[in-house]
Enzyme design. Structure first.
Site, mmCIF file in Angstrom:
data_model
loop_
_atom_site.group_PDB
_atom_site.id
_atom_site.type_symbol
_atom_site.label_atom_id
_atom_site.label_comp_id
_atom_site.label_asym_id
_atom_site.label_seq_id
_atom_site.Cartn_x
_atom_site.Cartn_y
_atom_site.Cartn_z
ATOM 1 C CG HIS A 40 33.127 63.462 58.636
ATOM 2 N ND1 HIS A 40 34.366 63.725 58.105
ATOM 3 C CD2 HIS A 40 32.325 64.459 58.193
ATOM 4 C CE1 HIS A 40 34.327 64.826 57.379
ATOM 5 N NE2 HIS A 40 33.101 65.297 57.415
ATOM 6 C CG ASP A 66 34.390 68.691 55.536
ATOM 7 O OD1 ASP A 66 33.722 67.927 56.249
ATOM 8 O OD2 ASP A 66 34.415 68.602 54.288
ATOM 9 C CD GLU A 114 31.316 62.808 55.487
ATOM 10 O OE1 GLU A 114 30.342 63.541 55.257
ATOM 11 O OE2 GLU A 114 32.467 63.081 55.064
ATOM 12 C CD GLU A 115 35.097 64.557 53.530
ATOM 13 O OE1 GLU A 115 34.470 64.496 52.455
ATOM 14 O OE2 GLU A 115 35.101 65.566 54.257
ATOM 15 C CG ASP A 175 29.956 67.079 58.066
ATOM 16 O OD1 ASP A 175 31.062 67.633 58.117
ATOM 17 O OD2 ASP A 175 29.623 66.312 57.155
ATOM 18 C CG HIS A 209 36.092 68.783 50.151
ATOM 19 N ND1 HIS A 209 35.200 68.033 49.424
ATOM 20 C CD2 HIS A 209 35.838 68.470 51.442
ATOM 21 C CE1 HIS A 209 34.445 67.316 50.235
ATOM 22 N NE2 HIS A 209 34.819 67.570 51.472
#
Length: 489
Positions: free
Chosen positions: A263, A275, A308-309, A337, A410
């Site tokens: 992604h 990420d 994606e997130e 990923d 994140h």
């Protein structure tokens, strides 16, 4: 050397590559740490110049896509076909969030993706009501855990963990809570999560605070104090267009396709360099290798997923809209990923599909041969393999871990300093080798499994994918509540 001579030599060199056959050894040799670094440096720069992120619906995503397209669509045009696959999805942005404590103090708080807004202009000021902690089953994840609790017009203090955050919030609303103060289930920085677009309008406002503050407030409530807290959330929701980027080799049989996916979007909190800039960079370098060679038997498709997130939106849209004929042509899916976590583990995905092992074996054996402790891991529910598993395509992939393997998961610190270059390089080499082997030979790899009736309705298929996209946070990419990823909850 004269300019004209240099041009001729360059063209001769390109021609020499173009006449060569693809081998696993050549693909591995083409992967250079310096080039992987160059890509991630550029992604980091893009985020820095676009509000700190590369998230769906925001300028950083489009700039990241332009970076991919400049190479795939322009530099590789003679050997690669490229297009965008557009789709719409609900965009959300929390413009402001605050939690004010019982003494009027400002409390550190993060917003979740699809975080509901508080009503009116002043937010919610209300007494806190504590809720029981159950780390084994998951705190406030089940109706029986709410027995005897009347949260009407109060802010419910709830501990995070184990089940989907959305499940906790729905139960809080059912028991009258005006909002939820969610405290993290681990010390340190608080990672983000998504509540999922499917839950818009169903959940109360929520502010996520630290474990230390939550436990301190819980102790004061247990001692009989009344604590009045204010929660304020200003959020916007609107439909925005975005896209997947799909590039595939002109070489190879279109009826036998291997797909590599990663992604391209980040969370809104940061640049998303691990990420999933790590997987996006890996795909770009493998594509750059394959475009130089001729004569491989099977077509290789590279896909950078969008949104994606926000709940695996791009990959689920892709798999959901494939015809049965096109699904049958996909022989294997590899998902990359988070493959450069700074304190990496080396997970190789393998599920229940008998074909999964054919790809997992290739990835694992390369890592083990080079001294990296690869281990098999089950698929979760939080990354872009979900749609392929659901349509029966044999799948595998690599993952180096969220928290604690990636302490910046994140968070804003998921930047260029948050990468294990050793892990990223060896994983990309393993991925390149596996793709090259399958590009030349799919012997023994079974076709996709068709475990459900072919005549299901479109509505039934959509419900099935929505169910998967909102499953409770699971092991891998979904940790504290979770992109399983980010947390897709």
């Amino acid at each position: 050397m004269k300019a004209g001579t240099a041009l001729v030599m360059g063209l001769l060199a390109l021609g020499a590559h173009a006449s060569e056959t693809l081998t696993p050894e050549k693909a591995v040799a083409d992967i250079k740490t310096q080039e992987l670094q160059r890509n991630l440096w550029n992604f980091n720069k893009i985020a820095r110049e676009n509000g700190g992120n590369r998230a769906f619906g925001l300028p950083g995503y489009d700039a990241s896509a332009d970076y991919i397209l400049e190479r795939a669509e322009k530099r590789f045009a003679t050997t690669v076909n490229v297009h965008k696959q557009y789709f719409n999805h609900t965009f959300t942005l929390v413009r402001d969030i605050s939690v004010t404590g019982p003494e009027g103090e400002k409390v550190d708080v993060i917003a979740l993706i699809y975080n509901p807004a508080t009503p009116g202009d002043d937010g919610i000021t209300a007494p806190l009501i504590d809720t029981p902690v159950d780390d084994a089953r998951g705190s406030m994840c089940f109706e029986d855990q709410w027995a005897g609790i009347d949260a009407t017009n109060k802010l419910a203090l709830v501990k995070r963990g184990t089940c989907a955050i959305a499940d906790k919030l729905k139960l809080a609303a059912a028991h009258g809570a005006a909002g939820v103060i969610l405290y993290h289930n681990a010390p340190g920085a608080i990672p983000g999560a998504t509540l999922g677009a499917a839950n818009i309008g169903l959940l109360p406002p929520v502010g996520t605070i630290s474990l230390a503050v939550g436990e301190a407030w819980s102790a004061r409530l247990a001692a009989g104090e009344e604590l009045v807290v204010r929660l304020y959330v200003d959020a916007v929701y609107e439909s925005r267009e975005t896209y997947n980027i799909i590039a595939e080799t002109k070489e190879g049989d279109p009826n036998n396709v291997i797909i590599l996916g990663a992604h391209l979007d980040s969370v809104q909190a940061g640049a998303g360099i691990n990420d999933d800039g790590s997987g996006s960079s890996a795909l770009l370098e493998i594509l750059g290798s394959f475009k130089k060679y001729k004569g491989f038997k099977n077509k290789v498709r590279f896909i950078w997923w969008g949104a994606e997130e926000s709940g695996l939106i791009g990959s689920l849209y892709y798999t959901r809209t494939l015809s049965e004929e096109e699904r049958d042509k996909i022989r294997f899916y590899f998902n990359y990923d988070m493959i450069g976590s700074i304190n990496p583990k080396f997970d190789v995905y393998q599920g229940d599909n008998a074909g999964d092992a054919y790809g997992a074996d290739l990835l694992e054996e390369y890592l083990l041969e080079h001294g990296f402790p690869a281990q098999r891991a089950p698929f979760g529910s939080g990354s872009d393999y979900v749609g392929f598993i659901q349509i029966g395509v044999p799948s595998s992939g690599l993952h180096t871990g969220t928290t604690p393997y990636d302490p910046c998961y994140h968070l804003a610190c998921d930047n260029i300093d948050n990468i294990s270059w050793e892990a990223l390089t060896i994983n990309t080499k393993a991925a390149a080798r596996a793709a090259a082997i399958f590009a030349n030979d799919l012997s023994g790899v079974p076709p996709r499994t068709k475990t459900t009736p072919a005549k299901r309705s479109v509505q039934a298929i959509r419900r099935e994918f929505e169910r998967w996209a909102t499953i409770a946070e699971e092991s891998d990419h979904a940790q504290s509540c979770a992109h399983g990823k980010q947390e897709v909850v």
